[in-house]
Enzyme design. Structure first.
Site, PDB file in Angstrom:
ATOM      1  N   TYR A 114       0.852  -1.189   0.000  1.00  0.00           N
ATOM      2  CA  TYR A 114       0.000   0.000   0.000  1.00  0.00           C
ATOM      3  C   TYR A 114       0.887   1.237   0.000  1.00  0.00           C
ATOM      4  O   TYR A 114       1.825   1.338   0.800  1.00  0.00           O
ATOM      5  CB  TYR A 114      -0.898   0.002   1.244  1.00  0.00           C
ATOM      6  CG  TYR A 114      -1.844   1.188   1.326  1.00  0.00           C
ATOM      7  CD1 TYR A 114      -2.857   1.353   0.389  1.00  0.00           C
ATOM      8  CD2 TYR A 114      -1.724   2.137   2.345  1.00  0.00           C
ATOM      9  CE1 TYR A 114      -3.739   2.434   0.460  1.00  0.00           C
ATOM     10  CE2 TYR A 114      -2.597   3.212   2.423  1.00  0.00           C
ATOM     11  CZ  TYR A 114      -3.596   3.360   1.484  1.00  0.00           C
ATOM     12  OH  TYR A 114      -4.461   4.435   1.556  1.00  0.00           O
TER      13      TYR A 114
ATOM     14  N   ASP B 154       9.144   2.746   0.345  1.00  0.00           N
ATOM     15  CA  ASP B 154       8.050   3.368   1.084  1.00  0.00           C
ATOM     16  C   ASP B 154       8.205   2.946   2.541  1.00  0.00           C
ATOM     17  O   ASP B 154       7.790   1.861   2.935  1.00  0.00           O
ATOM     18  CB  ASP B 154       6.705   2.929   0.507  1.00  0.00           C
ATOM     19  CG  ASP B 154       5.540   3.584   1.229  1.00  0.00           C
ATOM     20  OD1 ASP B 154       5.759   4.138   2.328  1.00  0.00           O
ATOM     21  OD2 ASP B 154       4.423   3.532   0.705  1.00  0.00           O
TER      22      ASP B 154
ATOM     23  N   LYS C 238       3.501   8.599   9.199  1.00  0.00           N
ATOM     24  CA  LYS C 238       3.174   7.968  10.486  1.00  0.00           C
ATOM     25  C   LYS C 238       4.116   8.416  11.620  1.00  0.00           C
ATOM     26  O   LYS C 238       3.981   9.528  12.085  1.00  0.00           O
ATOM     27  CB  LYS C 238       3.089   6.448  10.305  1.00  0.00           C
ATOM     28  CG  LYS C 238       1.970   6.129   9.277  1.00  0.00           C
ATOM     29  CD  LYS C 238       1.484   4.728   9.223  1.00  0.00           C
ATOM     30  CE  LYS C 238       0.224   4.663   8.378  1.00  0.00           C
ATOM     31  NZ  LYS C 238       0.331   3.934   7.111  1.00  0.00           N
TER      32      LYS C 238
HETATM   33  C1  LIG Z   1      -0.155   4.447   5.728  1.00  0.00           C
HETATM   34  C2  LIG Z   1       0.708   4.236   4.555  1.00  0.00           C
HETATM   35  C3  LIG Z   1       0.718   5.137   3.473  1.00  0.00           C
HETATM   36  C4  LIG Z   1      -0.236   6.281   3.373  1.00  0.00           C
HETATM   37  O1  LIG Z   1      -0.077   7.215   4.397  1.00  0.00           O
HETATM   38  P1  LIG Z   1      -1.313   8.183   4.767  1.00  0.00           P
HETATM   39  O2  LIG Z   1      -0.735   9.078   5.795  1.00  0.00           O
HETATM   40  O3  LIG Z   1      -2.394   7.278   5.257  1.00  0.00           O
HETATM   41  O4  LIG Z   1      -1.708   8.890   3.534  1.00  0.00           O
HETATM   42  C5  LIG Z   1       1.637   4.933   2.466  1.00  0.00           C
HETATM   43  N1  LIG Z   1       2.493   3.903   2.504  1.00  0.00           N
HETATM   44  C6  LIG Z   1       2.504   3.017   3.508  1.00  0.00           C
HETATM   45  C7  LIG Z   1       3.513   1.916   3.507  1.00  0.00           C
HETATM   46  C8  LIG Z   1       1.597   3.145   4.557  1.00  0.00           C
HETATM   47  O5  LIG Z   1       1.585   2.233   5.532  1.00  0.00           O
END
Ligand SMILES: *Cc1c(COP(=O)(O)O)cnc(C)c1O
Length: 427
Positions: free
Chosen positions: A147, A235, A263
């Site tokens: 994601y 990511d 996060k």
């Molecule tokens: C949560 C998440 C996102 C998106 O971040 P948001 O602050 O929810 O937009 C992107 N990449 C990873 C790996 C994530 O866990």
């Protein structure tokens, strides 16, 4: 009497659904894949959240990993409070933005410059634009079950909420937006060619439950990108500042070209960030031709919370976090085996997942088989009714925080033992 005071979770959920689609502002929160009404939080403290009915839960959601020090940590609260008194947004640069950028660059070897955003989604979306701008190429490669936020071109075969809705992608995304996105299986090194601008990967997949990279996977991606001149994007929105000081790049000793964060780096406030070498980052406006902006980017409350959080994350904090996760892993494994339940509890450092299956999944297909066998919702509700809040879906992971002490871990394991036995008795 104030109407909210008489609310229960289910009455409030019904009321929320009148004015908010599904009653929630992010789909996973609606409990669709576990059933029932979500708990409506009134406050949180350390390892606990409290709901409108006065229930207390040991919280392993921790804002899906944004919380690492536990809820309402006094130092973070104080930093945000002091920042609030000085004004909440200026549209002009501030010292704290510089300090946070310096802190990120100091922690993550290879990140020489960083741009702050308001979310992880924005960070990855902007980083992909930057990668395309730098390479002059269009194709993006992503891995099924990873994601990267909800931007159009990255939403195909995403994990997390999109997996829980049973969707391969989203309606409303035109074919053109994903025409240049190639989806390949996790833990398999794809064939790349010279059209590929960037390979995006969660270095530890944490949005399809927890799936660790197999030995050689990240190294193989690095080599494959080098061979065709594609950029490698980690990511690290979950792994960044959580696995260890330098995140997954340090943990696995593989350096990407571009990093995305979110996060933890916002300490519970809306922050994302992306960073790279000076060569790459200077292609961004106002220095270069790749545009990226944000009214609230580098927000003073968010940078205060982020800095206060990173200040607490020294090597002892990471040791403690990993130790907590290890105790939880061992306790859960024992609880499942004592009840005769087949389950795997994979762990990477402080990150923990649960799969009700007899071998740990290594890609999204295996994850889906394990996630959709109906066990997770039963265990989830068994835990929730005993005061332990896991994420309301089988594609999420557990986020023990620095505030979870041995007593919360013991209580969690006790709850898991009883919940597991209850499942065995009912089947
Ligand atoms: C949560 C998440 C996102 C998106 O971040 P948001 O602050 O929810 O937009 C992107 N990449 C990873 C790996 C994530 O866990």
């Amino acid at each position: 009497m104030h109407p909210v005071e008489k609310s229960t979770n289910s009455t409030l959920f019904k009321r929320a659904q009148q004015t908010i689609p599904g009653g929630v502002n992010s789909p996973v929160r609606a409990f669709k894949s576990v059933g029932g009404a979500p708990y409506f939080v009134t406050e949180a403290s350390g390892p606990f959240v409290f709901d409108v009915e006065g229930n207390r839960y040991i919280d392993y959601v921790q804002s899906y990993g944004a919380g690492i020090c536990g809820h309402a940590h006094p130092k973070i609260v104080e930093a945000v409070f002091q920042a609030t008194k000085r004004g909440t947004s200026y549209g002009a640069p501030t010292l704290n933005e510089v300090l946070l950028a310096e802190e990120i660059c100091a922690r993550v070897q290879g990140v020489e410059m960083v741009r702050l955003t308001n979310s992880g989604t924005e960070a990855v979306m902007s980083a992909v634009r930057l990668a395309r701008g730098v390479t002059g190429r269009s194709t993006i490669v992503k891995f099924a079950g990873c994601y990267h936020g909800h931007s159009d071109s990255l939403l195909v075969s995403g994990g997390s909420g999109i997996a829980q809705q049973g969707l391969a992608g989203s309606e409303g995304v035109p074919d053109g937006a994903v025409a240049d996105t190639i989806v390949v299986p996790y833990n398999t090194i794809p064939e790349l060619d010279e059209r590929v601008a960037v390979v995006c990967v969660e270095p530890v997949a944490a949005n399809m439950g927890l799936v660790a990279p197999l030995p050689g996977f990240l190294e193989g991606l690095r080599a494959a990108c080098n061979k065709v001149g594609a950029l490698l994007l980690f990511d690290e929105v979950i792994t960044g500042f959580r696995l260890c000081k330098g995140g997954a790049a340090q943990w696995y000793k593989v350096q990407p070209d571009i990093w995305c964060f979110g996060k933890v780096v916002g300490g519970g406030l809306p922050v994302g960030a992306f960073g790279a070498s000076k060569d790459i980052m200077t292609q961004l406006a106002p220095l270069g031709g790749v545009y990226q902006a944000g009214t609230l980017s580098g927000n003073p409350l968010a940078t205060a919370a982020g800095l206060a959080t990173l200040n607490m994350l020294d090597q002892y904090a990471y040791q403690q976090l990993e130790h907590t996760a290890l105790s939880l892993q061992q306790g859960l494994e024992q609880a499942f085996s004592a009840a005769g339940i087949t389950a795997m509890v994979p762990r990477v450092g402080p990150l923990l997942g649960i799969f009700f299956t007899n071998s740990t999944p290594t890609d999204f297909n295996e994850v889906r088989e394990a996630a959709d066998n109906g066990m997770y919702p039963r265990f989830f509700h068994g835990m929730l009714s005993r005061g332990v809040a896991l994420a309301p879906g089988p594609y999420e992971i557990l986020f023990p925080s620095l505030a979870h002490t041995t007593s919360e871990i013991a209580a969690t394991v006790t709850a898991a033992s009883i919940a597991a036995l209850e499942i065995t008795r009912q089947s």
